[in-house]
Write a protein that holds these residues in place. Structure first.
Motif, PDB file in Angstrom:
ATOM      1  N   GLY A 124      35.078 -27.578  49.241  1.00  0.00           N
ATOM      2  CA  GLY A 124      34.304 -28.667  48.667  1.00  0.00           C
ATOM      3  C   GLY A 124      33.572 -28.200  47.420  1.00  0.00           C
ATOM      4  O   GLY A 124      33.755 -27.068  46.947  1.00  0.00           O
ATOM      5  N   ASN A 125      32.724 -29.065  46.873  1.00  0.00           N
ATOM      6  CA  ASN A 125      32.040 -28.705  45.622  1.00  0.00           C
ATOM      7  C   ASN A 125      30.670 -28.069  45.840  1.00  0.00           C
ATOM      8  O   ASN A 125      29.949 -27.773  44.885  1.00  0.00           O
ATOM      9  CB  ASN A 125      31.897 -29.939  44.727  1.00  0.00           C
ATOM     10  N   GLU A 126      30.296 -27.807  47.098  1.00  0.00           N
ATOM     11  CA  GLU A 126      29.008 -27.186  47.404  1.00  0.00           C
ATOM     12  C   GLU A 126      28.806 -25.856  46.668  1.00  0.00           C
ATOM     13  O   GLU A 126      27.728 -25.627  46.091  1.00  0.00           O
ATOM     14  CB  GLU A 126      28.883 -26.988  48.915  1.00  0.00           C
ATOM     15  N   PRO A 127      29.804 -24.949  46.627  1.00  0.00           N
ATOM     16  CA  PRO A 127      29.582 -23.665  45.944  1.00  0.00           C
ATOM     17  C   PRO A 127      29.480 -23.798  44.423  1.00  0.00           C
ATOM     18  O   PRO A 127      29.144 -22.816  43.757  1.00  0.00           O
ATOM     19  CB  PRO A 127      30.830 -22.847  46.327  1.00  0.00           C
ATOM     20  N   PHE A 128      29.771 -24.980  43.881  1.00  0.00           N
ATOM     21  CA  PHE A 128      29.829 -25.143  42.430  1.00  0.00           C
ATOM     22  C   PHE A 128      28.664 -25.972  41.881  1.00  0.00           C
ATOM     23  O   PHE A 128      28.760 -26.529  40.783  1.00  0.00           O
ATOM     24  CB  PHE A 128      31.165 -25.789  42.027  1.00  0.00           C
ATOM     25  N   ARG A 129      27.572 -26.054  42.629  1.00  0.00           N
ATOM     26  CA  ARG A 129      26.402 -26.786  42.132  1.00  0.00           C
ATOM     27  C   ARG A 129      25.884 -26.154  40.835  1.00  0.00           C
ATOM     28  O   ARG A 129      25.782 -24.934  40.723  1.00  0.00           O
ATOM     29  CB  ARG A 129      25.287 -26.764  43.173  1.00  0.00           C
ATOM     30  N   GLY A 130      25.585 -27.017  39.878  1.00  0.00           N
ATOM     31  CA  GLY A 130      25.071 -26.548  38.599  1.00  0.00           C
ATOM     32  C   GLY A 130      26.128 -25.928  37.711  1.00  0.00           C
ATOM     33  O   GLY A 130      25.788 -25.282  36.721  1.00  0.00           O
ATOM     34  N   GLN A 131      27.406 -26.131  38.051  1.00  0.00           N
ATOM     35  CA  GLN A 131      28.493 -25.519  37.283  1.00  0.00           C
ATOM     36  C   GLN A 131      29.508 -26.561  36.832  1.00  0.00           C
ATOM     37  O   GLN A 131      29.670 -27.612  37.461  1.00  0.00           O
ATOM     38  CB  GLN A 131      29.230 -24.469  38.125  1.00  0.00           C
ATOM     39  N   THR A 132      30.197 -26.242  35.762  1.00  0.00           N
ATOM     40  CA  THR A 132      31.383 -26.988  35.339  1.00  0.00           C
ATOM     41  C   THR A 132      32.588 -26.079  35.557  1.00  0.00           C
ATOM     42  O   THR A 132      32.654 -24.985  35.005  1.00  0.00           O
ATOM     43  CB  THR A 132      31.301 -27.389  33.860  1.00  0.00           C
ATOM     44  N   ILE A 133      33.512 -26.521  36.376  1.00  0.00           N
ATOM     45  CA  ILE A 133      34.690 -25.709  36.678  1.00  0.00           C
ATOM     46  C   ILE A 133      35.934 -26.352  36.076  1.00  0.00           C
ATOM     47  O   ILE A 133      36.035 -27.572  35.970  1.00  0.00           O
ATOM     48  CB  ILE A 133      34.882 -25.516  38.198  1.00  0.00           C
ATOM     49  N   SER A 134      36.871 -25.513  35.680  1.00  0.00           N
ATOM     50  CA  SER A 134      38.141 -25.989  35.141  1.00  0.00           C
ATOM     51  C   SER A 134      39.151 -26.157  36.271  1.00  0.00           C
ATOM     52  O   SER A 134      39.290 -25.280  37.131  1.00  0.00           O
ATOM     53  CB  SER A 134      38.682 -24.998  34.110  1.00  0.00           C
ATOM     54  N   LEU A 135      39.863 -27.285  36.275  1.00  0.00           N
ATOM     55  CA  LEU A 135      40.886 -27.558  37.287  1.00  0.00           C
ATOM     56  C   LEU A 135      42.291 -27.529  36.684  1.00  0.00           C
ATOM     57  O   LEU A 135      43.247 -27.972  37.323  1.00  0.00           O
ATOM     58  CB  LEU A 135      40.632 -28.923  37.933  1.00  0.00           C
ATOM     59  N   SER A 136      42.403 -27.030  35.509  1.00  0.00           N
ATOM     60  CA  SER A 136      43.708 -26.932  34.875  1.00  0.00           C
ATOM     61  C   SER A 136      44.011 -25.451  34.565  1.00  0.00           C
ATOM     62  O   SER A 136      43.084 -24.642  34.471  1.00  0.00           O
ATOM     63  CB  SER A 136      43.742 -27.773  33.582  1.00  0.00           C
ATOM     64  N   PRO A 137      45.302 -25.082  34.489  1.00  0.00           N
ATOM     65  CA  PRO A 137      46.455 -25.990  34.547  1.00  0.00           C
ATOM     66  C   PRO A 137      46.782 -26.421  35.976  1.00  0.00           C
ATOM     67  O   PRO A 137      46.607 -25.651  36.921  1.00  0.00           O
ATOM     68  CB  PRO A 137      47.589 -25.136  33.992  1.00  0.00           C
ATOM     69  N   PHE A 138      47.233 -27.656  36.110  1.00  0.00           N
ATOM     70  CA  PHE A 138      47.697 -28.186  37.388  1.00  0.00           C
ATOM     71  C   PHE A 138      49.007 -28.906  37.146  1.00  0.00           C
ATOM     72  O   PHE A 138      49.129 -29.714  36.222  1.00  0.00           O
ATOM     73  CB  PHE A 138      46.678 -29.162  37.977  1.00  0.00           C
ATOM     74  N   ASP A 139      50.000 -28.616  37.981  1.00  0.00           N
ATOM     75  CA  ASP A 139      51.319 -29.228  37.808  1.00  0.00           C
ATOM     76  C   ASP A 139      51.951 -29.461  39.170  1.00  0.00           C
ATOM     77  O   ASP A 139      51.953 -28.564  40.028  1.00  0.00           O
ATOM     78  CB  ASP A 139      52.225 -28.320  36.963  1.00  0.00           C
ATOM     79  N   PHE A 140      52.468 -30.662  39.375  1.00  0.00           N
ATOM     80  CA  PHE A 140      53.140 -31.029  40.627  1.00  0.00           C
ATOM     81  C   PHE A 140      54.497 -31.629  40.282  1.00  0.00           C
ATOM     82  O   PHE A 140      54.591 -32.541  39.455  1.00  0.00           O
ATOM     83  CB  PHE A 140      52.311 -32.043  41.403  1.00  0.00           C
ATOM     84  N   THR A 141      55.554 -31.104  40.903  1.00  0.00           N
ATOM     85  CA  THR A 141      56.905 -31.611  40.691  1.00  0.00           C
ATOM     86  C   THR A 141      57.576 -31.858  42.035  1.00  0.00           C
ATOM     87  O   THR A 141      57.525 -31.008  42.925  1.00  0.00           O
ATOM     88  CB  THR A 141      57.763 -30.619  39.872  1.00  0.00           C
ATOM     89  N   ASN A 142      58.215 -33.028  42.169  1.00  0.00           N
ATOM     90  CA  ASN A 142      58.955 -33.379  43.388  1.00  0.00           C
ATOM     91  C   ASN A 142      60.331 -33.897  42.978  1.00  0.00           C
ATOM     92  O   ASN A 142      60.447 -34.857  42.209  1.00  0.00           O
ATOM     93  CB  ASN A 142      58.203 -34.435  44.183  1.00  0.00           C
ATOM     94  N   ILE A 143      61.376 -33.227  43.466  1.00  0.00           N
ATOM     95  CA  ILE A 143      62.757 -33.603  43.163  1.00  0.00           C
ATOM     96  C   ILE A 143      63.503 -33.816  44.469  1.00  0.00           C
ATOM     97  O   ILE A 143      63.448 -32.978  45.369  1.00  0.00           O
ATOM     98  CB  ILE A 143      63.467 -32.503  42.345  1.00  0.00           C
ATOM     99  N   THR A 144      64.206 -34.937  44.569  1.00  0.00           N
ATOM    100  CA  THR A 144      65.032 -35.219  45.741  1.00  0.00           C
ATOM    101  C   THR A 144      66.445 -35.550  45.271  1.00  0.00           C
ATOM    102  O   THR A 144      66.617 -36.344  44.343  1.00  0.00           O
ATOM    103  CB  THR A 144      64.482 -36.394  46.553  1.00  0.00           C
ATOM    104  N   TYR A 145      67.431 -34.916  45.905  1.00  0.00           N
ATOM    105  CA  TYR A 145      68.816 -35.186  45.533  1.00  0.00           C
ATOM    106  C   TYR A 145      69.717 -35.007  46.751  1.00  0.00           C
ATOM    107  O   TYR A 145      69.335 -34.394  47.748  1.00  0.00           O
ATOM    108  CB  TYR A 145      69.274 -34.283  44.384  1.00  0.00           C
ATOM    109  N   GLN A 146      70.932 -35.545  46.657  1.00  0.00           N
ATOM    110  CA  GLN A 146      71.939 -35.398  47.699  1.00  0.00           C
ATOM    111  C   GLN A 146      73.162 -34.707  47.123  1.00  0.00           C
ATOM    112  O   GLN A 146      73.470 -34.880  45.941  1.00  0.00           O
ATOM    113  CB  GLN A 146      72.325 -36.756  48.284  1.00  0.00           C
ATOM    114  N   CYS A 147      73.847 -33.916  47.941  1.00  0.00           N
ATOM    115  CA  CYS A 147      74.990 -33.132  47.477  1.00  0.00           C
ATOM    116  C   CYS A 147      76.218 -33.339  48.344  1.00  0.00           C
ATOM    117  O   CYS A 147      76.117 -33.402  49.585  1.00  0.00           O
ATOM    118  CB  CYS A 147      74.650 -31.637  47.466  1.00  0.00           C
TER     119      CYS A 147
END
Length: 264
Positions: A124-147
């Motif tokens: 949670g954000n409790e340990p980050f009181r009084g701080q600005t934290i960076s959440l990047s880079p963040f990347d999510f990829t989902n690929i579905t295929y049939q063979c």
């Protein structure tokens, strides 16, 4: 817009692999079928013990498990890869050579995140009181295929090799990323500020049935095994899976640059 996706195995510092054959008719017959399901998980920071607790334990994540992960986290570019597949394989055996044809459904997920993002998720954000934290880079990829797989397998006394060529039908492509994402928590926790540039791409028809075709492609697979004993209990295996591409079409792109301010 067209997009070419190269499909390769995840190469990370640990790997948890599970495999379950639901049906496997006797191999002494000349014709037999296998119905199977596989999953693969790999990461350069998430530990085996954490994965086992989440998927096979009671779901409670202890402080010890959290600290173990935190000690292995990189500042950025932590990776988590998940692959699952289900399918069937028909084999026709003649002497020590088998001819194979099969169908399978594959779902790939790849996640890239930084140290602060996972700590925020687990603590949670409790340990980050009084701080600005960076959440990047963040990347999510989902690929579905049939063979549709066509292949050959040859078995000798202590060795075995196989090769496949696959025709792929793309079903789903989704990709989201955040750049310049940050979260500020006031010291007294009465104010939270979140800002980010969010980019999202998906094919126009997210399938909820088997019929849609949202892309086409092809790939190759191959492998070699050598056993050190007659019972084939000890040996080594070398394998390449789904090296190729899927061309997804009708991709839609979204971009959002927002700042959110929550007080209370």
């Amino acid at each position: 817009m067209r997009l070419f996706i190269i499909i390769t195995l995840f190469c990370c510092s640990f790997q948890s692999i599970g495999q379950n054959y639901f049906l496997n008719l006797p191999k002494d017959k000349s014709l037999f079928v296998e119905l199977y399901g596989n999953y693969y998980l790999s990461s350069n920071s998430i530990t085996n013990s954490f994965v086992k607790e989440v998927f096979t334990g009671d779901g409670y994540i202890s402080s010890e498990l959290k600290n173990d992960i935190f000690n292995k986290l990189k500042t950025a570019n932590n990776q988590l890869g998940i692959e699952s597949e289900i399918g069937f394989l028909l084999k026709k055996k003649k002497d020590n050579v088998s001819y194979l044809i099969g169908l399978r459904n594959v779902d790939l997920i790849n996640l890239t995140f930084n140290e602060a993002t996972l700590k925020l998720l687990l603590q949670g954000n409790e340990p980050f009181r009084g701080q600005t934290i960076s959440l990047s880079p963040f990347d999510f990829t989902n690929i579905t295929y049939q063979c549709l797989d066509l292949g050959i397998e040859k078995e000798q006394e202590k060795t075995k090799w196989f090769a496949f060529i696959s025709l792929a039908r793309g079903l789903q492509y989704q990709k989201s990323s955040m750049t310049n994402a940050s979260l500020y928590t006031a010291q007294d926790a009465t104010n939270i500020q979140f800002s980010s540039d969010i980019f999202f791409t998906q094919n126009s028809d997210i399938p909820n049935k088997i019929t849609p075709i949202n892309g086409l492609g092809m790939g190759v697979s191959g492998g070699f095994s050598h056993f050190f004993d007659e019972e084939k209990k000890h040996g080594f295996h070398l394998m390449i899976r789904d090296l190729g591409f899927v061309n997804y079409w009708d991709l839609y792109h979204y971009e959002a640059k927002d700042n959110y301010d929550f007080s209370g």
